[in-house]
Design an enzyme around this catalytic site. Structure first.
Site, PDB file in Angstrom:
ATOM      1  CG  ASP A 460      45.488   3.327 -28.148  1.00 39.73           C
ATOM      2  OD1 ASP A 460      46.573   3.187 -28.324  1.00 39.73           O
ATOM      3  OD2 ASP A 460      44.919   2.737 -27.144  1.00 39.73           O
ATOM      4  CG  ASP A 527      47.891  -1.302 -23.295  1.00 35.09           C
ATOM      5  OD1 ASP A 527      47.615  -0.015 -22.954  1.00 35.09           O
ATOM      6  OD2 ASP A 527      47.767  -1.927 -24.261  1.00 35.09           O
TER       7      ASP A 527
END
Length: 724
Positions: A460, A527
């Protein structure tokens, strides 16, 4: 009267997969692109030079400069008054280069006066003798018909402050519209279309990562083009740091698409003998957006070490447990995951250091004894015993101030001055360009990979690089060096653990580019797993990436991000057209939920090789609020399509969906693929039958299939299999 013969211009014609690239290389100036687009067919030298001649700008109005068309790296000395390709100086001198002495090499040998080749590469070198600069241009036509170009510069004199090195490609005047993208968190890749008007359409990215609002691909296209048709040219800068895409239209009618790295002031000061090589700028041509996308897909799939089409079904724990890492609960989640057919179990954020919330722990990549008093081994053992692979979330490029690493080495945090930049997501950026910082992070990552049998890393990158300066050097900009260091770290981790897969995630889809994909195996598209949003996200991410590189998960009935509620049929059918996974707390599901989820996973496993090797066809959309797409096997034997109702159909009977990509001269049995019971409001058309109907491919493409009546936010699947 005799004269000395002038050195002859070199002409190169590259052809592949229906594309031509014709370039003229005079000895006294940088190369001119005379044609980039549809295949011109085989040309002998006389014909090629004639095409170059008709590509020359002719005539000028009174008062205009006696300008020449801009080259691959536009220069001001030619009379070009638009954006130059090379910007730099030595304290204000040598700011306007003039390159000459051009040499062209193909396959390492000097090019003849004319070359026609298929997929091939060439290198052009030129010197600015007065400015003490040497420029190299590498041009490659790939087997997919994709073109890629990069520029490099070597400084032969005193310190040279490089500000920009971009490459530019011309497009014709009928490319009168532009398509690129904007976005934000959860709404990445919002397509926008605008007029290719006089002036410069400049998309500069200063976020230090590709960006949630990235231009992504910059297209110049015929007015009214769509996925099906309309000549289209597109460029993409394969760089994960700061970068620039530009569409420029000058008053003489010249139109250019250009791209390169965006360098911050003083970021690249080249000492004598030092050089810089810019990122690849990829360029794709096609009749319609689909064919532009196909060239990228074909290129990515042809890479050595490309992922297997049998992509493992992946469960990620984030939306199931967030930071609440309870061993017993996660062991049960692993058991349920295996029960429904999951093949890879990924433990997300919260397993390390003081990471009980988002304000602490980043930088301390050791297993937390508070969250995991027995280490990760009990969970890892259970996952492996259930026949699944084990994966782990990491964010190695970031740090929380509340961490052992930040307390020990505050100088490793990027900043432009003594004070730190504004926080984002409660975190800051680590300066991996510093050798000690790089080594500390690398050592921690390799230690965790050596200790546990980890098959997958979700890598990430949750914040922008705001004021990303190198503090030990007085805060000078460091995005370029930090991006190169991140690439190096990814490469070293993979080299130490062959077979490890890595996902590029950046607050969702904030680092999606062909630079990061040289080091990773898929991207997290967003997301947001809400299937209504995902329909658009997958559709437009597919403009660059094939399905197997797009993480696409079935989440809980009520979206954690939008709060919308959707049937599992819509969630499953949407996620099917990517690398399928699960983002759902299975411990909160009923046996009936899990049985239906297992059926969707079984369906994916049956068709994943088709989904991950087939050609993607989007549209033509049957009508307002109804989308169609499909993947068709390379040999044309079968195709899998989805028909999606996004909103109410404005007519009582929905229109027909034309199925593209099938062999027009063959017949296909067409039947629905169903999982579970039909959703409320569903009404089947006459052809809807489990046995299917046999129809010629030509009829499917031209007449189409009537779409079932559906409520909004529903999808049906259609399978077409060749019968002769």
């Amino acid at each position: 009267m005799s004269t000395n013969p002038q050195p002859r211009t070199t002409v190169v014609h590259l052809r592949a997969a229906g594309c031509s690239f014709l370039m003229e290389c005079p000895p006294d100036r940088l190369p001119l692109v005379r044609h980039w687009g549809s295949d011109l067919g085989p040309l002998d030298e006389e014909a090629a030079r004639a095409v170059c001649l008709i590509g020359e700008r002719s005539g000028r109005l009174s008062g205009e400069l006696d300008a020449r068309p801009p080259s691959l790296v536009p220069e001001a000395w030619t009379g070009w008054t638009g954006r130059p390709g090379l910007v730099g100086s030595r304290n204000g001198r040598d700011w306007s280069p003039r390159f000459s002495g051009v040499s062209v090499r193909i396959g390492g040998t000097e090019a003849p006066s004319y070359t026609e080749a298929g997929a091939a590469g060439l290198e052009v070198a030129a010197d600015d003798a007065e400015g003490l600069l040497r420029l190299t241009l590498t041009v490659e036509m790939l087997a997919s018909g994709l073109l890629r170009v990069r520029a490099g510069l070597v400084n032969g004199g005193g310190t040279y402050d490089l500000q920009e090195l971009s490459v530019a490609l011309p497009v014709p005047t009928h490319a009168a519209e532009l398509i690129d993208f904007s976005g934000r968190w959860g709404m990445e890749r919002q397509a926008q279309r605008l007029e290719f008007a006089v002036g410069a359409h400049v998309r500069e990215n200063r976020r230090g990562r590709t960006g949630l609002d990235s231009a992504y691909l910059l297209h110049a296209t015929e007015p009214g083009s769509d996925f099906v048709g309309g000549e289209t040219w597109a460029v993409h800068v394969a760089w994960s740091g700061n970068h620039r895409h530009v569409a420029e239209h000058d008053s003489t009618g010249i139109r250019l698409l250009s791209g390169g790295e965006h360098l911050l002031p003083g970021e690249l000061r080249l000492a004598e003998g030092e050089g810089y090589t810019g990122p690849w700028v990829y360029a794709s041509y096609g009749d319609g957006l689909d064919r532009v996308a196909h060239r990228f897909h074909s290129h990515l799939r042809s890479r050595p070490g490309h992922v297997s089409p049998r992509r493992p079904v992946t469960l990620n724990t984030w939306e199931a447990v967030y930071f609440d890492h309870d061993e017993k609960r996660l062991l049960e989640l692993a058991r349920l995951a295996a029960e429904v057919g999951v093949e890879r179990f990924v433990l997300d954020d919260g397993w390390f250091g003081g990471r009980r919330h988002s304000r602490a722990g980043l930088g301390d990549w050791t297993v937390s004894p508070d969250a995991w008093p027995h280490g990760l081994q009990p969970l890892v053992n259970a996952v492996l015993e259930h026949g699944m692979e084990f994966g782990l979330w990491v964010e190695p490029e970031m740090v929380n101030l509340d961490s052992d690493l930040a307390r020990a080495h505050p100088e490793w945090i990027t900043a432009a001055r003594s004070e730190l930049p504004v926080e984002q997501r409660n975190q800051h950026v680590l300066d991996l360009s510093l050798p000690d910082c790089y080594e500390a992070v690398r050592r921690q990552l390799l230690a965790i990979l050596d200790e546990y049998p980890i098959s997958f890393l979700k890598w990430d990158h949750n914040r922008d690089h705001v004021e990303a300066g190198v503090r030990p050097r007085g805060g000078v900009p460091g995005v370029h060096a930090r991006t190169a260091a991140a690439y190096r770290l990814l490469a070293e981790v993979r080299a130490a653990h062959p077979g490890l897969e890595i996902e590029s995630c950046a607050a969702g889809g904030g680092r999606v580019d062909l630079g990061i994909l040289e080091h990773t195996d898929r991207v997290w598209v967003s997301d947001v797993s809400d299937p209504l949003e995902r329909q658009r996200l997958l559709r437009w991410t597919g403009q660059l990436l094939p399905t197997e590189l797009m993480g696409s998960h079935i989440a809980s009935p009520r979206s954690h991000t939008t709060s919308r509620t959707h049937d599992l049929s819509f969630r499953g059918a949407t996620a099917l057209f990517g690398h399928l996974g699960v983002e759902w707390d299975l411990g909160a599901t009923t046996p009936e939920d899990r049985a239906e989820l297992a059926a969707w996973i079984t369906l994916y496993k049956e068709y994943r090789e088709l989904i991950h090797t087939g050609t993607l066809w989007r549209g033509p959309d049957p009508g307002e609020g109804i989308w169609s797409q499909g993947v068709v096997a390379g040999d044309g034997t079968k195709g899998l399509y989805s028909l999606t109702s996004l909103t109410w159909c404005p007519t009582g009977a929905p229109p027909s969906a034309r199925l593209r990509g099938l062999d027009a001269h063959r017949r296909y049995r067409v039947r629905p693929l169903t999982v579970g019971s039909p959703a409320a409001g569903f009404s089947a058309p006459a052809w809807w039958d489990e046995q299917g109907v046999v129809v010629p491919g030509s009829a499917l493409a031209r007449v189409g299939l009537p779409v079932p009546v559906m409520h909004p936010e529903q999808t049906v699947l259609v399978l077409a299999e060749r019968v002769d």
